[in-house]
Design a protein around this motif. Structure first.
Motif, mmCIF file in Angstrom:
data_model
loop_
_atom_site.group_PDB
_atom_site.id
_atom_site.type_symbol
_atom_site.label_atom_id
_atom_site.label_comp_id
_atom_site.label_asym_id
_atom_site.label_seq_id
_atom_site.Cartn_x
_atom_site.Cartn_y
_atom_site.Cartn_z
ATOM 1 N N TYR A 87 -4.601 -1.390 5.129
ATOM 2 C CA TYR A 87 -4.922 -0.522 6.002
ATOM 3 C C TYR A 87 -6.130 -1.775 7.133
ATOM 4 C CZ TYR A 87 -8.172 3.053 8.480
ATOM 5 O OH TYR A 87 -8.402 3.508 9.384
ATOM 6 N N ASP A 128 -5.862 -0.680 13.958
ATOM 7 C CA ASP A 128 -5.135 0.698 14.082
ATOM 8 C C ASP A 128 -5.556 1.385 15.569
ATOM 9 O OD1 ASP A 128 -6.342 3.782 13.203
ATOM 10 O OD2 ASP A 128 -4.144 2.678 12.761
ATOM 11 N N LYS A 131 -8.691 12.599 17.665
ATOM 12 C CA LYS A 131 -7.826 11.084 18.046
ATOM 13 C C LYS A 131 -7.104 10.982 18.495
ATOM 14 C CE LYS A 131 -6.159 8.371 14.680
ATOM 15 N NZ LYS A 131 -5.924 7.328 14.011
ATOM 16 N N ASP A 132 -5.942 11.468 18.215
ATOM 17 C CA ASP A 132 -4.862 11.632 18.630
ATOM 18 C C ASP A 132 -4.615 12.525 19.876
ATOM 19 O OD1 ASP A 132 -2.787 11.761 15.137
ATOM 20 O OD2 ASP A 132 -3.421 10.173 16.196
ATOM 21 N N GLN A 147 0.836 -1.353 -0.322
ATOM 22 C CA GLN A 147 0.007 0.028 0.061
ATOM 23 C C GLN A 147 0.575 1.095 -0.305
ATOM 24 O OE1 GLN A 147 -3.819 0.116 2.801
ATOM 25 N NE2 GLN A 147 -3.093 2.020 3.726
ATOM 26 N N HIS A 207 5.601 5.842 15.130
ATOM 27 C CA HIS A 207 5.176 6.483 13.877
ATOM 28 C C HIS A 207 4.669 7.283 14.018
ATOM 29 C CE1 HIS A 207 5.431 8.129 9.470
ATOM 30 N NE2 HIS A 207 6.808 8.125 10.089
ATOM 31 N N GLY A 208 5.266 8.428 13.849
ATOM 32 C CA GLY A 208 4.066 10.323 14.207
ATOM 33 C C GLY A 208 5.052 11.004 13.511
ATOM 34 N N PHE A 209 5.164 12.341 13.049
ATOM 35 C CA PHE A 209 5.484 13.141 12.434
ATOM 36 C C PHE A 209 5.172 14.465 13.145
ATOM 37 C CE2 PHE A 209 3.028 15.180 9.107
ATOM 38 C CZ PHE A 209 2.438 13.429 8.582
ATOM 39 N N HIS A 215 1.352 6.666 15.266
ATOM 40 C CA HIS A 215 0.376 5.358 15.387
ATOM 41 C C HIS A 215 1.622 4.208 15.203
ATOM 42 C CE1 HIS A 215 -2.437 8.751 13.178
ATOM 43 N NE2 HIS A 215 -2.221 8.958 15.401
ATOM 44 N N TYR A 235 4.643 6.991 1.991
ATOM 45 C CA TYR A 235 4.850 6.071 2.806
ATOM 46 C C TYR A 235 4.587 5.004 2.031
ATOM 47 C CZ TYR A 235 1.710 7.314 6.405
ATOM 48 O OH TYR A 235 0.406 7.750 6.591
ATOM 49 N N ARG A 294 0.795 14.539 13.366
ATOM 50 C CA ARG A 294 0.093 13.355 13.209
ATOM 51 C C ARG A 294 0.814 11.992 13.854
ATOM 52 N NH1 ARG A 294 -3.552 12.985 8.008
ATOM 53 N NH2 ARG A 294 -3.161 15.160 7.205
HETATM 54 C C1 LIG Z 1 -3.814 5.217 7.684
HETATM 55 C C2 LIG Z 1 -5.456 5.345 6.854
HETATM 56 C C3 LIG Z 1 -5.968 5.783 7.348
HETATM 57 N N1 LIG Z 1 -7.381 5.639 6.276
HETATM 58 C C4 LIG Z 1 -8.091 6.192 6.560
HETATM 59 C C5 LIG Z 1 -9.030 7.301 7.787
HETATM 60 C C6 LIG Z 1 -9.637 8.603 7.978
HETATM 61 O O1 LIG Z 1 -10.938 8.315 8.024
HETATM 62 C C7 LIG Z 1 -8.407 8.931 7.418
HETATM 63 C C8 LIG Z 1 -7.678 9.636 7.857
HETATM 64 O O2 LIG Z 1 -6.387 8.512 8.800
HETATM 65 P P1 LIG Z 1 -5.612 9.310 9.939
HETATM 66 O O3 LIG Z 1 -6.951 10.092 10.713
HETATM 67 O O4 LIG Z 1 -5.806 8.007 10.801
HETATM 68 O O5 LIG Z 1 -4.697 9.406 9.590
HETATM 69 P P2 LIG Z 1 -3.210 10.428 10.170
HETATM 70 O O6 LIG Z 1 -3.638 10.485 11.314
HETATM 71 O O7 LIG Z 1 -2.841 10.494 8.966
HETATM 72 O O8 LIG Z 1 -2.469 9.070 10.185
HETATM 73 C C9 LIG Z 1 -1.717 7.786 9.553
HETATM 74 O O9 LIG Z 1 -0.718 9.102 10.369
HETATM 75 C C10 LIG Z 1 0.867 8.338 10.731
HETATM 76 C C11 LIG Z 1 2.211 8.937 10.940
HETATM 77 C C12 LIG Z 1 1.221 6.472 10.535
HETATM 78 O O10 LIG Z 1 2.144 6.088 10.630
HETATM 79 C C13 LIG Z 1 0.096 6.279 9.595
HETATM 80 O O11 LIG Z 1 -0.197 5.557 8.714
HETATM 81 C C14 LIG Z 1 -1.451 6.506 9.949
HETATM 82 O O12 LIG Z 1 -1.781 6.263 11.539
HETATM 83 O O13 LIG Z 1 -7.921 8.538 6.435
HETATM 84 C C15 LIG Z 1 -6.973 5.116 5.267
HETATM 85 O O14 LIG Z 1 -8.165 5.042 4.388
HETATM 86 N N2 LIG Z 1 -5.959 4.044 4.984
HETATM 87 C C16 LIG Z 1 -5.255 4.363 5.447
HETATM 88 O O15 LIG Z 1 -4.237 3.543 5.744
#
Ligand SMILES: Cc1cn([C@H]2C[C@H](O)[C@@H](COP(=O)(O)OP(=O)(O)O[C@H]3O[C@H](C)C(=O)[C@H](O)[C@H]3O)O2)c(=O)[nH]c1=O
Length: 187
Positions: free
Chosen positions: A138, A143, A169-170, A46, A119-121, A62, A132, A59
């Motif tokens: 997913y 999660d 969420k975070d 992916q 992992h975060g940034f 995670h 990435y 972010r």
């Molecule tokens: C991770 C992911 C999310 N989603 C959907 C779920 C939510 O509706 C939306 C946003 O998800 P989220 O708020 O978890 O996105 P990030 O905060 O950028 O999360 C990511 O950020 C950190 C840095 C990470 O390393 C992870 O890969 C991942 O958790 O995308 C998907 O459809 N597929 C996916 O693989």
């Protein structure tokens, strides 16, 4: 391609060769054969892209739990971020140790984040784009997150975490004290 070890076991900084000329530049940002020859034979399934508009967006932290744990190969397609990884493998000599590596369009660096690491940034430029690859798809049921400002980890984000732009969420993520890692150190 240059590969550097970090102080976290298995976490690597990978910098592909960049061919520059008057037009700009070209890099192979991922080549399975080159990675395999370097002992990094991972089957990525992916590709993700996140765009964060404001500086100071965090972010993370995670992970995806087993049976859908993910290795990740992370790079900044645009802008600049401090990419942070935390060892949360139960029994690891480096448990709770963290590192931060600056990834940017300009430095072309990539971070390999194995399973068992959070992992975060944080973004250091507006409109930073993180790209990435992951070795599992997913799985929302797997999660998970740990609070980015957990004082027990003590990540230096470079700003007051209370001022960061974060998701609900975070903001509500558990601290390590409230959480049990699903990852085991395998020596
Ligand atoms: C991770 C992911 C999310 N989603 C959907 C779920 C939510 O509706 C939306 C946003 O998800 P989220 O708020 O978890 O996105 P990030 O905060 O950028 O999360 C990511 O950020 C950190 C840095 C990470 O390393 C992870 O890969 C991942 O958790 O995308 C998907 O459809 N597929 C996916 O693989």
């Amino acid at each position: 391609m240059d590969i550097e070890q970090t102080k976290l076991e298995g976490v690597l900084v990978i910098t592909p060769k960049r061919f520059s000329d008057a037009r700009g530049s070209f890099s192979e940002v991922w080549n399975r054969q080159t990675m395999r020859e370097a002992g990094l034979d991972f089957d990525f399934v992916q590709d993700n892209q996140s765009i964060s508009t404001k500086v100071g967006t965090i972010r993370g932290l995670h992970y995806q739990a087993p049976p859908h744990a993910q290795d990740k190969l992370v790079r900044a397609g645009r802008g600049r971020v401090l990419d942070v990884v935390v060892d949360v493998r139960r029994g690891s000599p480096g448990y709770m140790n963290w590192i931060g590596v600056e990834l940017s369009e300009e430095n072309g660096r990539q971070l390999f984040v194995p399973k068992g690491f959070l992992h975060g940034f944080i973004t250091r430029e507006p409109d930073s784009m993180l790209l990435y690859k992951t070795t599992d798809v997913y799985a929302p049921e797997c999660d998970g997150s740990v609070h980015f400002a957990d004082p027990e980890i003590g990540i230096d984000w470079g700003i007051d975490p209370a001022a960061a732009v974060v998701s609900d969420k975070d903001a509500k993520a558990p601290t390590l004290k409230e959480w049990t890692s699903p990852f085991e150190y395998e020596g």
